[in-house]
Design a protein around this motif. Sequence first.
Motif, PDB file in Angstrom:
ATOM      1  N   SER A 182       1.216   4.134  -2.946  1.00  0.00           N
ATOM      2  CA  SER A 182       1.021   5.443  -2.654  1.00  0.00           C
ATOM      3  C   SER A 182       1.903   6.341  -3.189  1.00  0.00           C
ATOM      4  N   GLN A 183       3.161   5.842  -3.109  1.00  0.00           N
ATOM      5  CA  GLN A 183       4.587   6.706  -3.592  1.00  0.00           C
ATOM      6  C   GLN A 183       4.380   6.866  -5.031  1.00  0.00           C
ATOM      7  N   GLN A 243      -6.997   6.276  -0.353  1.00  0.00           N
ATOM      8  CA  GLN A 243      -7.473   5.927  -1.551  1.00  0.00           C
ATOM      9  C   GLN A 243      -7.231   4.552  -2.057  1.00  0.00           C
ATOM     10  N   ILE A 244      -6.626   3.648  -1.007  1.00  0.00           N
ATOM     11  CA  ILE A 244      -6.044   2.431  -1.465  1.00  0.00           C
ATOM     12  C   ILE A 244      -6.932   1.382  -0.662  1.00  0.00           C
ATOM     13  N   GLN A 271       0.842  -1.229   0.183  1.00  0.00           N
ATOM     14  CA  GLN A 271       0.124  -0.060   0.133  1.00  0.00           C
ATOM     15  C   GLN A 271       0.839   1.383   0.058  1.00  0.00           C
ATOM     16  N   HIS A 322       1.051   8.844  -6.197  1.00  0.00           N
ATOM     17  CA  HIS A 322       1.119   9.997  -5.389  1.00  0.00           C
ATOM     18  C   HIS A 322      -0.276  10.066  -4.954  1.00  0.00           C
ATOM     19  N   ILE A 323      -0.703   9.189  -4.189  1.00  0.00           N
ATOM     20  CA  ILE A 323      -2.152   9.126  -3.744  1.00  0.00           C
ATOM     21  C   ILE A 323      -1.933   8.980  -2.265  1.00  0.00           C
ATOM     22  N   PRO A 324      -2.867   9.410  -1.460  1.00  0.00           N
ATOM     23  CA  PRO A 324      -2.836   9.049   0.081  1.00  0.00           C
ATOM     24  C   PRO A 324      -3.353   7.689  -0.004  1.00  0.00           C
ATOM     25  N   LEU A 325      -2.873   7.151   1.412  1.00  0.00           N
ATOM     26  CA  LEU A 325      -3.177   5.636   1.663  1.00  0.00           C
ATOM     27  C   LEU A 325      -4.723   5.497   1.837  1.00  0.00           C
TER      28      LEU A 325
END
Length: 290
Positions: free
Chosen positions: A196-197, A205-206, A192, A200-203
């Motif tokens: 995210s890295q 959003q996963i 996860q 480039h999304i927040p955790l």
Amino acid sequence: MTPTPQTLGTTLLAAFDQAGALTDTQREQLRERIEEIVHYQAVVGILGKTGAGKSSLCNALFGQDVAEVDDVAGCTRYPQEFTLAYKNGKGIALIDVPGVGETTDKDSEYAGLYQQLLPEMDLILWVIKADDRALSIDEHCYRTLIQPYLAQRDIPVLFVLSQVDKLEPYRDWDTVLHLPGTDQAKNLSRKQIQLSQVFHIPLSQICATAASEGYGLTTLIEQIITTLPKQKKWAIAREANPEVVSSTAYHSASQGLWESVKDVAKAVLTETWDWVSSTVSRWVDKLFGW
């Protein structure tokens, strides 16, 4: 049990009738707008690399074998739209599009297809197999096809890690509780963070799922309903497999629906809304069990 659009629309209109006299014009306007809201058809696009488990996820979330599944060959050769309406509404349209990464020729063909389908979507689920270490294809497709369009139009995207039960060490999976074992959970957390890295999304959003194990589906539905605008939440709760719709998700979806109805009623009733609202609100509290 989730009310059908027919019974829900009739009940809401009856609540307004009971609360106070409506003119014929007001009643017809309310009826039309309430019908639009309770029958709203959400469109969910399920995207991702071939073999990621898009069709299996689709089947698990909505409680029907709506998508052909094949463990060897990629099944989704063409965009498939499944309209679920087993509760007598217009249902929810699931657009299961071909997966990227199968062949170079197909990827070029799919690029135009994605651009054609994106405007129809209320939500995008980008599915990535949890044990897939090669993210370059997903990253390229997301950055070149999806992100440019999202810059023009605000469509929510959730990333779904699928088949987490196959993460190493796969023998660590708890077959009784249907949960990742200790070491699997650590690897899932690392995966996860990697997503995210890379994207480039927040955790937040996963979401992690294992369709065959029923793992993470309730959380995913909650996240979908939380992410969607208020007028679109109910369509998901209405059509999803009841086994994966938590009380939290149901409450959020029904509140979103009621807020949408209130917006309409205020515009239609204008001066009489204030004294009608308290009576109708009590009906709605009882209807949804709040």
